[in-house]
Scaffold this active site. Structure first.
Site, PDB file in Angstrom:
ATOM      1  N   MET A  12      -6.281   8.738  10.508  1.00 39.68           N
ATOM      2  CA  MET A  12      -6.699   9.118   9.224  1.00 39.68           C
ATOM      3  C   MET A  12      -8.002  10.011   9.547  1.00 39.68           C
ATOM      4  O   MET A  12      -8.986  10.391   8.743  1.00 39.68           O
ATOM      5  CB  MET A  12      -7.017   8.145   8.153  1.00 39.68           C
ATOM      6  CG  MET A  12      -6.096   7.210   7.853  1.00 39.68           C
ATOM      7  SD  MET A  12      -4.495   7.841   7.100  1.00 39.68           S
ATOM      8  CE  MET A  12      -4.789   8.253   5.487  1.00 39.68           C
ATOM      9  N   LYS A  32      -3.443   2.323  -1.970  1.00 42.33           N
ATOM     10  CA  LYS A  32      -4.817   2.591  -1.511  1.00 42.33           C
ATOM     11  C   LYS A  32      -4.550   3.944  -0.649  1.00 42.33           C
ATOM     12  O   LYS A  32      -3.759   4.318   0.184  1.00 42.33           O
ATOM     13  CB  LYS A  32      -5.440   1.650  -0.134  1.00 42.33           C
ATOM     14  CG  LYS A  32      -5.851   0.364  -0.903  1.00 42.33           C
ATOM     15  CD  LYS A  32      -6.116  -0.530   0.018  1.00 42.33           C
ATOM     16  CE  LYS A  32      -7.256  -0.152   0.981  1.00 42.33           C
ATOM     17  NZ  LYS A  32      -7.696  -1.652   1.874  1.00 42.33           N
ATOM     18  N   ASP A  78       0.880  -1.249  -0.171  1.00 40.45           N
ATOM     19  CA  ASP A  78      -0.056   0.057   0.015  1.00 40.45           C
ATOM     20  C   ASP A  78       0.838   1.055   0.030  1.00 40.45           C
ATOM     21  O   ASP A  78       2.120   1.167   0.357  1.00 40.45           O
ATOM     22  CB  ASP A  78      -0.792   0.015   1.303  1.00 40.45           C
ATOM     23  CG  ASP A  78      -1.961  -0.937   1.157  1.00 40.45           C
ATOM     24  OD1 ASP A  78      -2.502  -1.391  -0.107  1.00 40.45           O
ATOM     25  OD2 ASP A  78      -2.421  -1.286   2.249  1.00 40.45           O
TER      26      ASP A  78
END
Lengths: 249, 249
Positions: free
Chosen positions: B171, B57, B35
């Site tokens: 996040m 991603k 990723d």
């Protein structure tokens, strides 16, 4: 050369789950100060001439008090030694690493933290339980189970715990009955999937899955005790499908 | 020989925080599927002849969809390859590792999970913040910040989040304003200590500490964006004293 202390997470049990950095600082340590829940295999990373000091913390029974451990770390570092304080799991997750860091700071000793793989996440993973899953849950909570949930002024908010995402209790066996009761009293359904995993990530791993209301009975039947991790939430049912770890060294 | 997939946590950024087992399986992989949030330095553990497949991603923007990634893992394993699915942090903490494990199980592909050091714990640790501390708090909650907290049917219980122990949002930058507002609406005091840490555990680590009510403004002033971890709770104030990581390579 001045001494220094590394607060190192040894991971959840499987000796392959220590970090590269953790193994590296162990290999240069003059002194390793370690706990009961550290896999002894990790001590093989230390040099043969390193001193290995066992400070044997168990819940409710410490070979040395936390204050004595703090003093020990300070004293070794003041003698100019490279000290590794090796803990099970992660040093800052119920590891009292914060208190040790404060004592070192106060004494003017340089220190570094080497985080570890926490038992709270890895032990469920070895039982096939992802703590989060897009279809079920968007948060998880990790709480200490070694505090009596019935005592006055408990630091845990049971109302919130009963209405949140996945729950993980570390060292939850001493008060398992009260934990299960509190959660149900606060509105968690008795059929919520739950699990207890003992000696997770090691060859001795054993687990019991049961609805919350039957958990205590099933755990007693299986004879599980600490060290164990308790997991409560919908994701526990994924274990039936996703369990991949067959035990073994 | 049949193929196999390892779902591996690459840790929070510092390449020294991958596990020994993670590095070992990387060294025997035929294919590494990785990723955006994986430190590229970790790919150096792979053999020169291994295929390195980037599936990039990002929140809200996937180079490949999750279904395509699942199919890719199955296909490589069916070709008899040893596949490492390398993720930032831990594969079962908002890593969609559960979904990948389900797809592998369904296709009859053997798999193992190699847990990693989660950003949720290690990034605060590098900023001098222990998520738990005997004097302050007996639990912590990790939630995804990438879900819009304002949307109908949010999976997060904001009432509970606002009255629990330490909170960590992964996040969380896209919805930081709403997160801060929701917590205060549900009764969390505006002067609760809070922090945002960007690129934690790496040489690019930057952090802002502020009372919850001023967090958005201070973060904007400092220009912090994802990837970042948001921490809210009394333990954040320990950072003033315990911050030990000066950045570095």
């Amino acid at each position: 050369m001045g001494g220094k202390v590394y607060l190192v997470g040894g991971g959840p049990g499987d000796p392959g789950l220590i970090t590269l950095k953790g193994a590296e600082v162990l290999a240069k340590a003059d002194v390793v100060v370690y706990d009961r829940l550290v896999n002894p295999a990790l001590l093989n990373h230390a040099r043969p001439e390193a001193s290995l000091v066992f400070v044997g913390k168990e819940p409710g029974k410490h070979a040395l008090s936390q204050e004595e451990i703090n003093s020990l770390l300070v004293r070794y570092a003041q003698e100019g030694k490279v000290v590794v304080r090796l803990k099970g799991g992660d040093p800052f997750v119920f590891g009292r690493g914060g208190e040790e860091a404060e004592a070192l700071k106060e004494a003017g000793i340089p220190f570094e933290v080497v985080p570890g793989v926490t038992a709270a996440i890895a032990i469920p993973a070895y039982a096939g339980i992802p703590l989060t899953h897009r279809d079920y849950v968007a948060s998880f909570t990790v709480a200490t189970g070694s505090e009596d949930p019935g005592k006055e002024g408990s630091n845990l908010n049971w109302e919130s715990l009963a209405h949140n995402g996945t729950l993980v209790f570390l060292m939850g066996m001493a008060h398992l009955g009260t934990i299960v009761q509190k959660l149900q009293e606060k509105g968690m359904p008795g059929d919520t999937p739950a699990a207890v995993i003992q000696w997770g990530t090691t060859g001795r791993q054993q687990q019991v899955m049961a609805p919350l209301k039957d958990l205590v009975q099933e755990v007693e039947k299986a004879g599980l005790t600490n060290p164990a991790v308790v997991v409560v939430g919908e994701v526990v049912k994924l274990s039936r499908e996703l369990a991949w770890f067959a035990g073994g060294p």
